[in-house]
Every structure is written in C-alpha cells, then in structure tokens.
Design an enzyme around this catalytic site. Structure first.
Site, PDB file in Angstrom:
ATOM      1  N   TYR A  22       0.838  -1.209   0.000  1.00  0.00           N
ATOM      2  CA  TYR A  22       0.000   0.000   0.000  1.00  0.00           C
ATOM      3  C   TYR A  22       0.869   1.255   0.000  1.00  0.00           C
ATOM      4  O   TYR A  22       0.575   2.245  -0.672  1.00  0.00           O
ATOM      5  CB  TYR A  22      -0.927   0.018   1.228  1.00  0.00           C
ATOM      6  CG  TYR A  22      -2.044  -1.019   1.179  1.00  0.00           C
ATOM      7  CD1 TYR A  22      -2.670  -1.331  -0.017  1.00  0.00           C
ATOM      8  CD2 TYR A  22      -2.478  -1.661   2.331  1.00  0.00           C
ATOM      9  CE1 TYR A  22      -3.689  -2.276  -0.069  1.00  0.00           C
ATOM     10  CE2 TYR A  22      -3.493  -2.605   2.294  1.00  0.00           C
ATOM     11  CZ  TYR A  22      -4.094  -2.908   1.091  1.00  0.00           C
ATOM     12  OH  TYR A  22      -5.097  -3.828   1.034  1.00  0.00           O
ATOM     13  N   GLU A  57      -4.039  17.593   0.698  1.00  0.00           N
ATOM     14  CA  GLU A  57      -4.854  18.149  -0.400  1.00  0.00           C
ATOM     15  C   GLU A  57      -6.053  17.254  -0.693  1.00  0.00           C
ATOM     16  O   GLU A  57      -7.165  17.745  -0.886  1.00  0.00           O
ATOM     17  CB  GLU A  57      -4.009  18.234  -1.678  1.00  0.00           C
ATOM     18  CG  GLU A  57      -3.112  19.454  -1.764  1.00  0.00           C
ATOM     19  CD  GLU A  57      -2.248  19.425  -3.018  1.00  0.00           C
ATOM     20  OE1 GLU A  57      -1.376  20.295  -3.113  1.00  0.00           O
ATOM     21  OE2 GLU A  57      -2.421  18.532  -3.879  1.00  0.00           O
ATOM     22  N   GLU A  94       6.200  16.127   0.586  1.00  0.00           N
ATOM     23  CA  GLU A  94       5.381  16.230  -0.635  1.00  0.00           C
ATOM     24  C   GLU A  94       4.243  15.208  -0.577  1.00  0.00           C
ATOM     25  O   GLU A  94       3.113  15.497  -0.975  1.00  0.00           O
ATOM     26  CB  GLU A  94       6.256  16.005  -1.877  1.00  0.00           C
ATOM     27  CG  GLU A  94       5.534  16.198  -3.202  1.00  0.00           C
ATOM     28  CD  GLU A  94       4.973  17.594  -3.415  1.00  0.00           C
ATOM     29  OE1 GLU A  94       5.715  18.574  -3.223  1.00  0.00           O
ATOM     30  OE2 GLU A  94       3.777  17.706  -3.758  1.00  0.00           O
ATOM     31  N   LYS A 113      -4.171  23.797   2.966  1.00  0.00           N
ATOM     32  CA  LYS A 113      -3.380  23.516   1.758  1.00  0.00           C
ATOM     33  C   LYS A 113      -2.143  24.403   1.684  1.00  0.00           C
ATOM     34  O   LYS A 113      -1.065  23.947   1.300  1.00  0.00           O
ATOM     35  CB  LYS A 113      -4.245  23.721   0.512  1.00  0.00           C
ATOM     36  CG  LYS A 113      -5.267  22.624   0.296  1.00  0.00           C
ATOM     37  CD  LYS A 113      -5.851  22.722  -1.098  1.00  0.00           C
ATOM     38  CE  LYS A 113      -6.786  21.570  -1.368  1.00  0.00           C
ATOM     39  NZ  LYS A 113      -7.234  21.526  -2.759  1.00  0.00           N
ATOM     40  N   ASP A 114      -2.315  25.696   2.054  1.00  0.00           N
ATOM     41  CA  ASP A 114      -1.164  26.613   1.951  1.00  0.00           C
ATOM     42  C   ASP A 114      -0.072  26.248   2.953  1.00  0.00           C
ATOM     43  O   ASP A 114       1.125  26.293   2.634  1.00  0.00           O
ATOM     44  CB  ASP A 114      -1.613  28.072   2.173  1.00  0.00           C
ATOM     45  CG  ASP A 114      -2.437  28.596   1.001  1.00  0.00           C
ATOM     46  OD1 ASP A 114      -2.550  27.880  -0.004  1.00  0.00           O
ATOM     47  OD2 ASP A 114      -2.961  29.720   1.104  1.00  0.00           O
TER      48      ASP A 114
HETATM   49  N1  ATP Z   1     -11.336  24.341  -1.209  1.00  0.00           N
HETATM   50  C1  ATP Z   1     -10.489  25.389  -1.221  1.00  0.00           C
HETATM   51  N2  ATP Z   1     -10.771  26.485  -0.506  1.00  0.00           N
HETATM   52  C2  ATP Z   1      -9.927  27.545  -0.493  1.00  0.00           C
HETATM   53  N3  ATP Z   1      -8.774  27.613  -1.170  1.00  0.00           N
HETATM   54  C3  ATP Z   1      -8.409  26.544  -1.879  1.00  0.00           C
HETATM   55  C4  ATP Z   1      -9.246  25.376  -1.955  1.00  0.00           C
HETATM   56  N4  ATP Z   1      -8.628  24.453  -2.747  1.00  0.00           N
HETATM   57  C5  ATP Z   1      -7.488  25.024  -3.133  1.00  0.00           C
HETATM   58  N5  ATP Z   1      -7.338  26.271  -2.627  1.00  0.00           N
HETATM   59  C6  ATP Z   1      -6.210  27.202  -2.845  1.00  0.00           C
HETATM   60  O1  ATP Z   1      -5.603  26.900  -4.100  1.00  0.00           O
HETATM   61  C7  ATP Z   1      -4.250  26.488  -3.890  1.00  0.00           C
HETATM   62  C8  ATP Z   1      -3.919  25.355  -4.839  1.00  0.00           C
HETATM   63  O2  ATP Z   1      -4.740  24.258  -4.497  1.00  0.00           O
HETATM   64  P1  ATP Z   1      -4.687  22.867  -5.268  1.00  0.00           P
HETATM   65  O3  ATP Z   1      -5.578  21.907  -4.585  1.00  0.00           O
HETATM   66  O4  ATP Z   1      -4.911  23.122  -6.715  1.00  0.00           O
HETATM   67  O5  ATP Z   1      -3.224  22.467  -5.003  1.00  0.00           O
HETATM   68  P2  ATP Z   1      -2.126  22.223  -6.113  1.00  0.00           P
HETATM   69  O6  ATP Z   1      -2.001  23.412  -6.987  1.00  0.00           O
HETATM   70  O7  ATP Z   1      -2.446  20.921  -6.720  1.00  0.00           O
HETATM   71  O8  ATP Z   1      -0.889  22.133  -5.146  1.00  0.00           O
HETATM   72  P3  ATP Z   1       0.415  21.303  -5.440  1.00  0.00           P
HETATM   73  O9  ATP Z   1       1.095  22.084  -6.516  1.00  0.00           O
HETATM   74  O10 ATP Z   1       1.124  21.293  -4.110  1.00  0.00           O
HETATM   75  O11 ATP Z   1      -0.048  19.925  -5.863  1.00  0.00           O
HETATM   76  C9  ATP Z   1      -4.167  26.086  -2.411  1.00  0.00           C
HETATM   77  O12 ATP Z   1      -2.853  26.225  -1.902  1.00  0.00           O
HETATM   78  C10 ATP Z   1      -5.140  27.057  -1.776  1.00  0.00           C
HETATM   79  O13 ATP Z   1      -4.542  28.340  -1.577  1.00  0.00           O
END
Ligand code: ATP
Length: 164
Positions: free
Chosen positions: A10, A70, A63, A88-89
C-alpha cells in the site's frame, strides 16, 4: 508477515500515485535521483551522504503528506473555504521549506567537489559500510516506483481536483 507485506504494498502504491499525479513530486524525484547518483560517483564523506539522504527524504515525505492533505481537504469540501485554503497553503509551505533546505545542503556539499570533479574510488563502493550498494539500492527503488507511476498514468489516473 502477509500483513506487513501488504502494508509495504500500500505504501509503494501511495508513493507511485503521488509520483504519477503530482508534478512537484516528479521534479523532487528527478532532482533526488541526480543528487543520489552524484553522491555515488563523487567522493563525499559518509556524514555528508547521510545529510543528503535525510534532506531528500524530508522533501519527498513532506510532498506526500502535502498530497494526502490536499486530497483530504478536497474530500471534505470542493467549495472555497478559508480553512481549506490555510490547510493547503501551510502544507505547501512545509514542502517549500524542505526543498529550499535540500538545495542549500546540495550546494554546500557539492560546490567544491564538482569543479574539478573529485571521483570516488570505486573500492569504497563495495567495502564496508557498502555505501555504493546502499545508494544503488535506493536508485533502483526509485526506478521501480517510477515504473509503477508510469503504469498508473498509462492506465489513466483517478481524476481529482488536486495535483496536475
Ligand atoms: N477548497 C479550497 N478552498 C480555499 N482555497 C483553496 C481550496 N482548494 C485550493 N485552494 C487554494 O488553491 C491552492 C492550490 O490548491 P490545489 O488543490 O490546486 O493544489 P495544487 O495546486 O495541486 O498544489 P500542489 O502544486 O502542491 O499539488 C491552495 O494552496 C489554496 O490556496
């Protein structure tokens, strides 16, 4: 024993999934592969190799934790939510700190050994503590995970809002 093997399976799946779906994970993996290869062929002391391996493990681990966070956030809500943004941030910031640290570590360790290149004596690869065997095993594991990730991509990864 079967349960232990299943849990490794897994974990291997999870790593390959992150590699197949996350662009940043692929960048970290490629950089890690190059640096571990360099650590194999360039003459650097064991303590410095452990620092390199630790820095790489920290980036790749964070990561994967970031990917997990995420996905959990996306499972809870796909609407905009300030707490989802913070989760996420902050997770992304943790990866960034580890990645900047890894670049600094690689620079400090390799800057005086690459020009001119100080090649490792091949004897040291196969003598105790078998540093060559260890590093080449890590590289083989990375190739195996990459092969599995390619299979996941060819099969068509699960469509999900996070990742690219
Ligand atoms: N449900 C949400 N509510 C508020 N902001 C969000 C939400 N989903 C994403 N974000 C914002 O958008 C950004 C990017 O989110 P996303 O899920 O697309 O990650 P990602 O671009 O795939 O990140 P990584 O590059 O690390 O894989 C987050 O860091 C956050 O600031």
């Amino acid at each position: 024993m079967k349960g232990l093997l299943r849990s490794f399976h897994y974990a291997f799946d999870g790593m390959a999934y992150a590699l197949a779906t996350q662009r940043n994970m692929r960048i970290h993996f490629l950089a890690a592969f190059v640096v571990i290869f360099l650590a194999t062929v360039v003459s650097i002391p064991i303590l410095q190799i452990t620092t390199v391996l630790f820095s790489i493990a920290l980036v790749i681990t964070l990561e994967m934790v970031n990917t997990a966070i995420e996905h959990v956030v996306d499972m809870v809500t796909e609407d905009f939510h300030p707490l989802a943004k913070i989760a996420k941030d902050v997770a992304a910031a943790a990866v960034l700190v580890a990645a900047v640290n890894a670049v600094a570590v690689a620079y400090l360790i390799f800057y005086d050994k690459l020009n001119p290149v100080q090649w490792r004596s091949m004897d040291t690869l196969v003598q105790p503590p078998f540093i060559g065997v260890l590093l080449i095993s890590v590289l083989c594991l990375m190739v195996a995970v990459s092969g599995y990730a390619v299979r996941i991509r060819l099969r068509g990864k699960d469509v999900h809002p996070s990742g690219s």
